[in-house]
Design a protein around this motif. Sequence first.
Motif, short mmCIF file in Angstrom:
data_model
loop_
_atom_site.label_atom_id
_atom_site.label_comp_id
_atom_site.label_asym_id
_atom_site.label_seq_id
_atom_site.Cartn_x
_atom_site.Cartn_y
_atom_site.Cartn_z
N PHE A 123 0.85 -1.19 0.00
CA PHE A 123 0.00 0.00 0.00
C PHE A 123 0.89 1.24 0.00
O PHE A 123 1.42 1.66 1.03
CB PHE A 123 -0.91 0.01 1.23
N LEU A 124 1.10 1.81 -1.18
CA LEU A 124 1.93 3.01 -1.35
C LEU A 124 3.28 2.87 -0.65
O LEU A 124 3.77 3.80 0.01
CB LEU A 124 1.20 4.26 -0.82
N GLY A 125 3.89 1.70 -0.79
CA GLY A 125 5.20 1.48 -0.19
C GLY A 125 5.19 1.50 1.32
O GLY A 125 6.24 1.73 1.94
N GLY A 126 4.01 1.23 1.94
CA GLY A 126 3.93 1.26 3.40
C GLY A 126 4.28 2.60 3.99
O GLY A 126 4.69 2.69 5.15
N SER A 127 4.15 3.66 3.19
CA SER A 127 4.61 4.98 3.61
C SER A 127 3.90 5.48 4.87
O SER A 127 2.73 5.22 5.09
CB SER A 127 4.43 5.99 2.47
N MET A 128 4.67 6.21 5.68
CA MET A 128 4.19 6.70 6.97
C MET A 128 3.46 8.02 6.78
O MET A 128 4.08 9.07 6.60
CB MET A 128 5.38 6.86 7.93
N GLY A 129 2.15 7.95 6.84
CA GLY A 129 1.33 9.15 6.80
C GLY A 129 0.62 9.35 8.12
O GLY A 129 0.93 8.70 9.13
N MET A 130 -0.35 10.24 8.14
CA MET A 130 -1.07 10.54 9.38
C MET A 130 -1.83 9.32 9.88
O MET A 130 -1.94 9.11 11.08
CB MET A 130 -2.03 11.72 9.15
N TYR A 131 -2.36 8.52 8.95
CA TYR A 131 -3.10 7.33 9.39
C TYR A 131 -2.17 6.36 10.13
O TYR A 131 -2.57 5.78 11.15
CB TYR A 131 -3.74 6.64 8.19
N VAL A 132 -0.96 6.15 9.62
CA VAL A 132 -0.02 5.25 10.28
C VAL A 132 0.32 5.76 11.67
O VAL A 132 0.39 4.99 12.63
CB VAL A 132 1.25 5.08 9.43
N GLY A 133 0.50 7.08 11.80
CA GLY A 133 0.73 7.65 13.13
C GLY A 133 -0.45 7.40 14.06
O GLY A 133 -0.27 7.00 15.22
N ASN A 134 -1.66 7.62 13.54
CA ASN A 134 -2.86 7.35 14.36
C ASN A 134 -2.95 5.88 14.74
O ASN A 134 -3.38 5.53 15.85
CB ASN A 134 -4.12 7.75 13.58
N ALA A 135 -2.56 4.99 13.81
CA ALA A 135 -2.64 3.55 14.06
C ALA A 135 -1.69 3.13 15.19
O ALA A 135 -2.06 2.34 16.06
CB ALA A 135 -2.33 2.78 12.79
N ILE A 136 -0.48 3.66 15.19
CA ILE A 136 0.48 3.30 16.23
C ILE A 136 0.04 3.84 17.58
O ILE A 136 0.16 3.17 18.61
CB ILE A 136 1.88 3.81 15.85
N ILE A 137 -0.50 5.05 17.59
CA ILE A 137 -1.02 5.61 18.85
C ILE A 137 -2.20 4.77 19.35
O ILE A 137 -2.29 4.46 20.55
CB ILE A 137 -1.42 7.08 18.65
N ALA A 138 -3.10 4.39 18.44
CA ALA A 138 -4.24 3.56 18.83
C ALA A 138 -3.77 2.21 19.37
O ALA A 138 -4.32 1.70 20.35
CB ALA A 138 -5.17 3.36 17.64
N ALA A 139 -2.74 1.64 18.74
CA ALA A 139 -2.21 0.36 19.21
C ALA A 139 -1.59 0.50 20.60
O ALA A 139 -1.79 -0.37 21.47
CB ALA A 139 -1.17 -0.15 18.21
N ALA A 140 -0.83 1.58 20.82
CA ALA A 140 -0.19 1.79 22.13
C ALA A 140 -1.24 2.03 23.21
O ALA A 140 -1.15 1.48 24.32
CB ALA A 140 0.77 2.98 22.04
N GLU A 141 -2.25 2.83 22.90
CA GLU A 141 -3.31 3.09 23.88
C GLU A 141 -4.07 1.82 24.22
O GLU A 141 -4.42 1.58 25.38
CB GLU A 141 -4.27 4.16 23.34
N ARG A 142 -4.34 0.99 23.21
CA ARG A 142 -5.04 -0.27 23.47
C ARG A 142 -4.18 -1.22 24.29
O ARG A 142 -4.69 -1.92 25.18
CB ARG A 142 -5.41 -0.92 22.14
N ALA A 143 -2.87 -1.24 24.02
CA ALA A 143 -1.97 -2.09 24.78
C ALA A 143 -1.91 -1.67 26.24
O ALA A 143 -1.93 -2.51 27.15
CB ALA A 143 -0.57 -2.06 24.16
N VAL A 144 -1.88 -0.36 26.49
CA VAL A 144 -1.86 0.15 27.86
C VAL A 144 -3.18 -0.16 28.55
O VAL A 144 -3.21 -0.58 29.72
CB VAL A 144 -1.57 1.67 27.87
N GLU A 145 -4.28 0.02 27.83
CA GLU A 145 -5.60 -0.25 28.41
C GLU A 145 -5.76 -1.72 28.79
O GLU A 145 -6.28 -2.06 29.86
CB GLU A 145 -6.68 0.14 27.41
N MET A 146 -5.30 -2.63 27.89
CA MET A 146 -5.47 -4.07 28.13
C MET A 146 -4.28 -4.69 28.86
O MET A 146 -4.29 -5.88 29.17
CB MET A 146 -5.66 -4.78 26.78
N LYS A 147 -3.23 -3.87 29.10
CA LYS A 147 -2.01 -4.36 29.75
C LYS A 147 -1.41 -5.54 28.96
O LYS A 147 -1.12 -6.60 29.52
CB LYS A 147 -2.27 -4.74 31.20
N ARG A 148 -1.20 -5.32 27.67
CA ARG A 148 -0.66 -6.34 26.79
C ARG A 148 0.61 -5.83 26.10
O ARG A 148 0.77 -4.62 25.91
CB ARG A 148 -1.68 -6.72 25.72
#
Length: 315
Positions: free
Chosen positions: A131-156
């Motif tokens: 997908f467009l060379g996996g390029s890091m755009g705003m969505y990728v930034g949002n995705a990593i933040i969402a993943a980190a927040e979910r990990a902290v919430e679930m303690k995973r």
Amino acid sequence: MNWITNYVRPTINSLFSRREVPDNLWTKCPECGTMLFHREVKANLNVCSSCDHHMAITARDRLSALFDGGIFTEVAVPEPLADPLQFRDQKKYPDRMKAAQKKTSESEAMLVAEGEICRTPIIAAVQDFSFLGGSMGMYVGNAIIAAAERAVEMKRPLVLFSAAGGARMQEGILSLMQMPRTTIAVQMLKEARLPYIVVLTHPTTGGVTASYAMLGDVHIAEPNALICFAGPRVIEQTIGEKLPPEFQRSEYLIDHGMLDRVTHRKDLRDELVTICRMLMGQSPAIRGDLPAPDASDASGEDAAAKAGAENAAAE
């Protein structure tokens, strides 16, 4: 009605006519040139059975191979502005996005999911280079933040698979701002004392390497993956010298202390389970379908067995 024309001739033609064969039944290994049957490639996790070359694998296929039974739940990611800079080169940015979405059947360059590997719950974020060379755009930034927040919430633990050509030029400075944003997301995990494991796949370059891809507690790479900020061709043109063989590849980097492990794709799942459970202070995973027995249940069974043995001896 002519019986020969209407029945015999069509029957003969159907027997001897050439059957249409789908184009996607065979895959050619880009490394050794071996023709591989598509089912064999899929069963081998897109690894060449002849030369062990690790071919590209989609984010969804990687998640299916990672989680128990291929079962996972996608984590919602906030949608950014569609075209914040009204960018246009040979095509409009929205047109490029639509073409990439049609090609990959994905909405963006990263998937975030939660599930279990060997009954060990984790959060996983996977970049898709197709997908467009996996390029890091705003969505990728949002995705990593969402993943980190979910990990902290679930303690995973959070396991991230990187595969990118760098920042997304169509989003300009907004793309570059994802570097500090994702760095803060990683810091959230460290403050919560949760493991952050990065699996670097081919290729991981540019601003991704200069931010979240190299901030893990453990760095694992697939064999022969290109991992760098500036590519070998750019460096050679800049310094005017020939670089060493296999420069910036996984094996070169682990020899020079930049990686912790280089792991074959088929062994990656077991290695991630071992590392996640070790860093979370959990007991080793039980290899099998059933979960580990409860300690209290085990002690109760021992007592019952001992009592049964004593009764049998008394009789």
